[in-house]
Design an enzyme around this catalytic site. Sequence first.
Site, short mmCIF file in Angstrom:
data_model
loop_
_atom_site.label_atom_id
_atom_site.label_comp_id
_atom_site.label_asym_id
_atom_site.label_seq_id
_atom_site.Cartn_x
_atom_site.Cartn_y
_atom_site.Cartn_z
N LEU A 153 0.82 -1.23 0.00
CA LEU A 153 0.00 0.00 0.00
C LEU A 153 0.85 1.27 0.00
O LEU A 153 0.37 2.33 0.37
CB LEU A 153 -1.00 0.02 1.17
CG LEU A 153 -2.05 -1.11 1.17
CD1 LEU A 153 -3.04 -0.92 2.32
CD2 LEU A 153 -2.81 -1.17 -0.15
N PHE A 165 3.11 -7.23 -10.36
CA PHE A 165 2.94 -5.82 -10.74
C PHE A 165 3.67 -4.87 -9.79
O PHE A 165 3.96 -3.74 -10.16
CB PHE A 165 1.46 -5.43 -10.71
CG PHE A 165 0.62 -6.17 -11.72
CD1 PHE A 165 0.47 -5.69 -13.01
CD2 PHE A 165 -0.04 -7.35 -11.37
CE1 PHE A 165 -0.30 -6.37 -13.94
CE2 PHE A 165 -0.82 -8.03 -12.29
CZ PHE A 165 -0.94 -7.53 -13.58
N TYR A 178 14.42 2.80 -14.71
CA TYR A 178 13.16 2.04 -14.63
C TYR A 178 13.15 0.91 -15.66
O TYR A 178 12.95 -0.27 -15.33
CB TYR A 178 11.96 2.97 -14.83
CG TYR A 178 10.68 2.24 -15.12
CD1 TYR A 178 10.15 1.37 -14.17
CD2 TYR A 178 10.01 2.40 -16.33
CE1 TYR A 178 8.98 0.68 -14.44
CE2 TYR A 178 8.85 1.71 -16.59
CZ TYR A 178 8.34 0.85 -15.64
OH TYR A 178 7.19 0.14 -15.91
N ARG A 231 2.34 8.41 -28.54
CA ARG A 231 2.33 7.20 -27.71
C ARG A 231 1.19 6.29 -28.14
O ARG A 231 0.22 6.73 -28.75
CB ARG A 231 2.11 7.56 -26.22
CG ARG A 231 3.24 8.35 -25.61
CD ARG A 231 4.45 7.46 -25.35
NE ARG A 231 5.56 8.20 -24.77
CZ ARG A 231 6.45 8.91 -25.46
NH1 ARG A 231 6.38 8.97 -26.78
NH2 ARG A 231 7.42 9.54 -24.84
N1 UFG Z 1 2.95 14.56 -21.09
C1 UFG Z 1 2.78 15.92 -21.24
N2 UFG Z 1 2.36 16.64 -20.17
C2 UFG Z 1 2.10 16.08 -18.95
C3 UFG Z 1 2.29 14.68 -18.80
C4 UFG Z 1 2.72 13.94 -19.90
O1 UFG Z 1 2.99 16.49 -22.32
O2 UFG Z 1 1.75 16.81 -18.01
C5 UFG Z 1 3.38 13.78 -22.26
C6 UFG Z 1 4.69 13.04 -22.05
O3 UFG Z 1 5.77 13.90 -22.39
C7 UFG Z 1 4.54 11.84 -22.97
C8 UFG Z 1 3.03 11.57 -22.97
O4 UFG Z 1 2.43 12.76 -22.48
O5 UFG Z 1 4.92 12.20 -24.27
C9 UFG Z 1 2.64 10.43 -22.07
O6 UFG Z 1 3.24 10.63 -20.79
P1 UFG Z 1 2.90 9.74 -19.50
O7 UFG Z 1 3.67 10.34 -18.36
O8 UFG Z 1 1.42 9.60 -19.37
O9 UFG Z 1 3.47 8.30 -19.88
P2 UFG Z 1 4.94 7.89 -20.35
O10 UFG Z 1 4.87 7.70 -21.84
O11 UFG Z 1 5.97 8.80 -19.85
O12 UFG Z 1 5.20 6.55 -19.55
C10 UFG Z 1 4.29 5.47 -19.51
C11 UFG Z 1 4.46 4.73 -18.19
C12 UFG Z 1 5.81 4.07 -18.09
C13 UFG Z 1 6.10 3.24 -19.34
C14 UFG Z 1 5.88 4.05 -20.58
C15 UFG Z 1 6.04 3.17 -21.77
O13 UFG Z 1 4.30 5.63 -17.09
O14 UFG Z 1 5.84 3.23 -16.96
O15 UFG Z 1 4.56 4.61 -20.58
O16 UFG Z 1 5.65 3.82 -22.95
F1 UFG Z 1 7.39 2.82 -19.32
#
Ligand code: UFG
Length: 327
Positions: free
Chosen positions: A33, A74, A142, A220
């Site tokens: 948790l 997980f 990570y 993405r």
């Molecule tokens: N982003 C923004 N503004 C924000 C938050 C995110 O522009 O406030 C952008 C990021 O730069 C990225 C996209 O939105 O381009 C997605 O970002 P997330 O933080 O939602 O997710 P990530 O792609 O960074 O990471 C996620 C998981 C990881 C995993 C990864 C694999 O959190 O654990 O996907 O693709 F490794």
Amino acid sequence: MKILVTGGAGYIGSATAAELLDAGHQVVVFDNLSQGHREAVPPAATFIQGDLADRAALAQLFAAHPDIDGIMHFASYTLVGESMQQPLLYLRDNLVNAANLLEAAVAAGVRRFILSSTANLFDDPAKMPIDEHERIVPGSPYGESKFFIERLLHWFERIYGLRYACMRYFNASGDTPERGEHHDPETHLIPLILQVALGQREQITIFGNDYPTPDGTCIRDYVHVVDLAQAHILALQALDRLGSRKYNLGNGSGFSVLEVIEAARKVTGHPIPHVVGPRRAGDPAILVASSETIRQELGWQPRYPDIESIIATAWEWHRSHPQGYTH
Ligand code: UFG
């Protein structure tokens, strides 16, 4: 089967625990948790609060449940950005916790293991979409920690006959009416956008619009958490038949940050103002999965193949849980 779900109080673990129960399996959730929420654990699961760093607690867990048939792992630190600030949380703790779990598992005779892995293994892909043959270049501590664990599994198969599946997800997203994405602090794009739509935040900051993509923002591959959960269940059921496997999990189509914001505007009816800020360290320009392997081998078919339907499920949960979980 009786399945141990570590991290079963977390976002993807709890959704998978619920799907396992719906499919008729028994579930034991083990979670400290530290990031998960007690309320997220499905009521029909047996819940044990414990830490993977605590080997005595693990021995007790397997002694109390000698009939565990398989493990879905997980529990983990999961943030790319945080791992660049605190690498040992990842390179030490994620690895040691997985090693403790594997040690206890083989001692208890458990031979099926499904790993929550990541697209962060593919920082320098030669081609897009990314399939399982892509060269592994972890993008952060990570990603490296998940690669370590994939290698542990390789040796545990050779030495102890463990069968495993590595589930490398792209961007897990979407919610169900009962369970949602709630991190503290929240760093993920979709829940942050929905906080703007709920009036909890003024605007969303786009991390850079000078990437080599059509609109300059990062692309993405968003894949629904229930589709990920189903993939885990399919992989578990096929382990004895197919042996160890690695699967890339995404929808196979990419959406830019601007496209995600636009889709959320449509779903929520809110204007969702945005500003453009600097790039976030460690973000690759484009990550899109080829999931042909799991589609062909296991017949996996995502129920939520488009970004609007994914955001709609997240909007439903966030609207009905504006403060997220309370515990
Ligand atoms: N982003 C923004 N503004 C924000 C938050 C995110 O522009 O406030 C952008 C990021 O730069 C990225 C996209 O939105 O381009 C997605 O970002 P997330 O933080 O939602 O997710 P990530 O792609 O960074 O990471 C996620 C998981 C990881 C995993 C990864 C694999 O959190 O654990 O996907 O693709 F490794």
